[in-house]
Design a protein around this motif. Structure first.
Motif, PDB file in Angstrom:
ATOM      1  N   ALA A   6       0.886  -1.164   0.000  1.00  0.00           N
ATOM      2  CA  ALA A   6       0.000   0.000   0.000  1.00  0.00           C
ATOM      3  C   ALA A   6       0.923   1.213   0.000  1.00  0.00           C
ATOM      4  N   GLU A   7       0.366   2.372  -0.248  1.00  0.00           N
ATOM      5  CA  GLU A   7       1.218   3.570  -0.227  1.00  0.00           C
ATOM      6  C   GLU A   7       1.802   3.751   1.176  1.00  0.00           C
ATOM      7  N   HIS A  48      -2.186   3.803  11.354  1.00  0.00           N
ATOM      8  CA  HIS A  48      -2.775   4.428  10.165  1.00  0.00           C
ATOM      9  C   HIS A  48      -1.864   5.428   9.458  1.00  0.00           C
ATOM     10  N   GLU A  49      -0.819   5.928  10.134  1.00  0.00           N
ATOM     11  CA  GLU A  49      -0.024   7.001   9.529  1.00  0.00           C
ATOM     12  C   GLU A  49       1.459   6.671   9.373  1.00  0.00           C
ATOM     13  N   THR A  59      -0.225  -9.981   3.023  1.00  0.00           N
ATOM     14  CA  THR A  59      -1.180  -8.952   2.607  1.00  0.00           C
ATOM     15  C   THR A  59      -2.511  -9.147   3.316  1.00  0.00           C
ATOM     16  N   GLU A  60      -2.880 -10.421   3.513  1.00  0.00           N
ATOM     17  CA  GLU A  60      -4.132 -10.731   4.210  1.00  0.00           C
ATOM     18  C   GLU A  60      -3.984 -10.548   5.720  1.00  0.00           C
ATOM     19  N   PRO A 102      -3.532  -6.088   6.688  1.00  0.00           N
ATOM     20  CA  PRO A 102      -4.206  -5.290   5.648  1.00  0.00           C
ATOM     21  C   PRO A 102      -4.081  -3.780   5.882  1.00  0.00           C
ATOM     22  N   PHE A 103      -2.852  -3.281   5.825  1.00  0.00           N
ATOM     23  CA  PHE A 103      -2.635  -1.850   6.037  1.00  0.00           C
ATOM     24  C   PHE A 103      -3.189  -1.050   4.858  1.00  0.00           C
ATOM     25  N   LYS A 104      -3.764   0.097   5.159  1.00  0.00           N
ATOM     26  CA  LYS A 104      -4.299   0.995   4.140  1.00  0.00           C
ATOM     27  C   LYS A 104      -3.226   1.999   3.703  1.00  0.00           C
ATOM     28  N   ASP A 105      -3.500   2.654   2.560  1.00  0.00           N
ATOM     29  CA  ASP A 105      -2.583   3.688   2.086  1.00  0.00           C
ATOM     30  C   ASP A 105      -2.413   4.758   3.154  1.00  0.00           C
ATOM     31  N   ARG A 106      -1.216   5.312   3.214  1.00  0.00           N
ATOM     32  CA  ARG A 106      -0.939   6.440   4.113  1.00  0.00           C
ATOM     33  C   ARG A 106       0.139   7.309   3.484  1.00  0.00           C
TER      34      ARG A 106
END
Length: 420
Positions: free
Chosen positions: A8-9, A195-196, A217-218, A221-225
């Motif tokens: 992720a970003e 998250h950051e 990845t599963e 599951p980190f989101k883009d930041r």
């Protein structure tokens, strides 16, 4: 060395497939800008996450489950490098291919997910009693530096030569900043981290790269930041004074001297500075050891270290207080000798050999491979022992002399007994 992919970003996965080890090692690094408050919060946070989570509320249950997973090792820690603070989770477990029942790897991934993403919350925040207990543990860790006079002297020297600067900020923060932490502020620090923070995930072992990438990845599951940009440290932070003497109840004197160099990690002259430090005081064949300790018998120990993140060279020695002036003179004589080009072929060759051997020894460990790659990955070049051996081999006496000529004295700190 490692195959890197972006999950992720701001979140990157680095996998090294190797048959070198019978274990699989993970290291998950959360990075944020370094300051006193975040260092304290994240040091306490690493302790809190270490001992319990949403599934295992008590430390004993957590440790027992790890034992059941064939002695899997899992621990959180906090560290710093340059202007960055890192909260990390390290895990080492047996490779499934050496077991009759191949289930441990998946269970360890589930446990990593639990340890990071399922904290032990009470009404949406960390449990107050656990937070207070771990604040006390971190406070004791900070206080322990006062009992170790060598560490204390080094801490004071760094405070003096770089006040209000990342170099003098502890990865644990200060006692005052630790005291200010509440369950609510720690929960906020945790949420910010998840998250950051910039995240780097490392895996080393004899594994299926694509399968591990999919499973991680599963599991995470980190989101883009968009990680916060690091402030560049300026050289405006200058020593408070050039000489400081402090007295405590002790017998042996601790003489610590700070120098600065314009050469930092990643600079063109970085390899030359490594050689300079090795000849100056980095090893048992160095000038400080051979002259200050062996020849003149002025010190119980005498050595130097090079902090390439901050451009600082430290000389540390344990001496009889009555030998302070003589020891300072002999230390300065060694630096002057190097500035004058008085460097033997043997000093040069031994230093180069030691640097290569140290690097090879580090790479014998999975954790060492992770740390080396983590440090060198931002240099935009492929890392290898051969590349660095060649760089060190190319360093000449004149190069080392040039490095010595750029060294500037910042301050002297002397810690000794009250009778001195």
């Amino acid at each position: 060395m490692f195959l890197s992919t972006q999950l992720a970003e701001g979140v990157n996965l680095h996998i090294r497939q190797t048959t070198q080890f019978k274990t699989v090692s993970f290291s998950i690094k959360f990075r944020a800008p370094l300051n006193q408050q975040t260092a304290a919060e994240r040091a306490v946070l690493s302790n809190v996450l270490q001992h319990s989570n949403g599934k295992f509320k008590k430390s004993a249950e957590f440790r027992s489950y790890l034992d059941d997973l064939f002695g899997t090792v899992l621990y959180f820690d906090a560290s710093k490098r340059g202007n960055e603070h890192t909260l990390l989770l390290n895990v080492e477990t047996v490779n499934d291919q050496y077991l009759q029942q191949n289930q441990v790897f998946n269970e360890v991934l589930e446990l990593i997910n639990t340890a990071i993403l399922e904290p032990n919350f009470d009404n949406g925040a960390f449990v107050p009693s656990i937070v207070e207990r771990e604040k006390e543990m971190v406070t004791q860790r900070i206080q322990s530096i006062f009992d170790d006079k060598t560490r204390y002297a080094q801490h004071r020297l760094t405070q003096i030569i770089r006040p209000n600067h990342p170099a003098s900020i502890s990865a644990n923060g200060t006692i005052d900043t630790v005291k200010q932490i509440t369950p609510e502020s720690l929960t906020k620090a945790y949420e910010t981290m998840i998250h950051e923070d910039k995240v780097d995930i490392y895996v080393v072992g004899d594994i299926d790269v694509e399968a591990v990438q999919k499973k991680l990845t599963e599991a995470l599951p980190f989101k883009d930041r968009t990680p916060k940009k690091l402030e560049q440290d300026s050289n405006e932070s200058k020593p408070e004074k050039d000489y400081t003497k402090e007295q405590q109840d002790m017998k042996q004197g601790k003489l610590h001297i700070g120098f600065s160099t314009p050469v930092r990690f990643g600079d063109e002259d970085y390899a030359k500075m490594q050689i300079f430090n090795g000849v100056f005081g980095g090893y048992a064949h160095s000038k400080l050891f051979m002259n200050v300790r062996e020849k003149e018998s002025l010190a119980y120990y005498a050595s130097s270290s090079y902090n390439s993140q901050y451009g600082l060279v430290y000389v540390v020695s344990g001496i009889e207080p009555s030998n302070e002036k003589k020891a300072i003179d002999v230390i300065n004589e060694q630096l002057d000798a190097m500035k004058n080009g008085e460097i033997t072929d043997l000093e040069l060759s031994q230093t180069k050999a030691m640097l290569v051997n140290q690097l090879k020894e580090t790479l014998d460990l999975a954790r060492g491979q992770i740390e080396i790659f983590d440090q060198y990955k931002n240099l935009d070049e492929t890392f290898s022992v051969d590349i660095w051996k060649e760089r060190w081999d190319q360093v000449t006496k004149e190069d080392v002399q040039e490095m010595a000529s750029q060294i500037q004295l910042e301050a002297i700190y002397f810690l000794c007994g009250k009778e001195a």
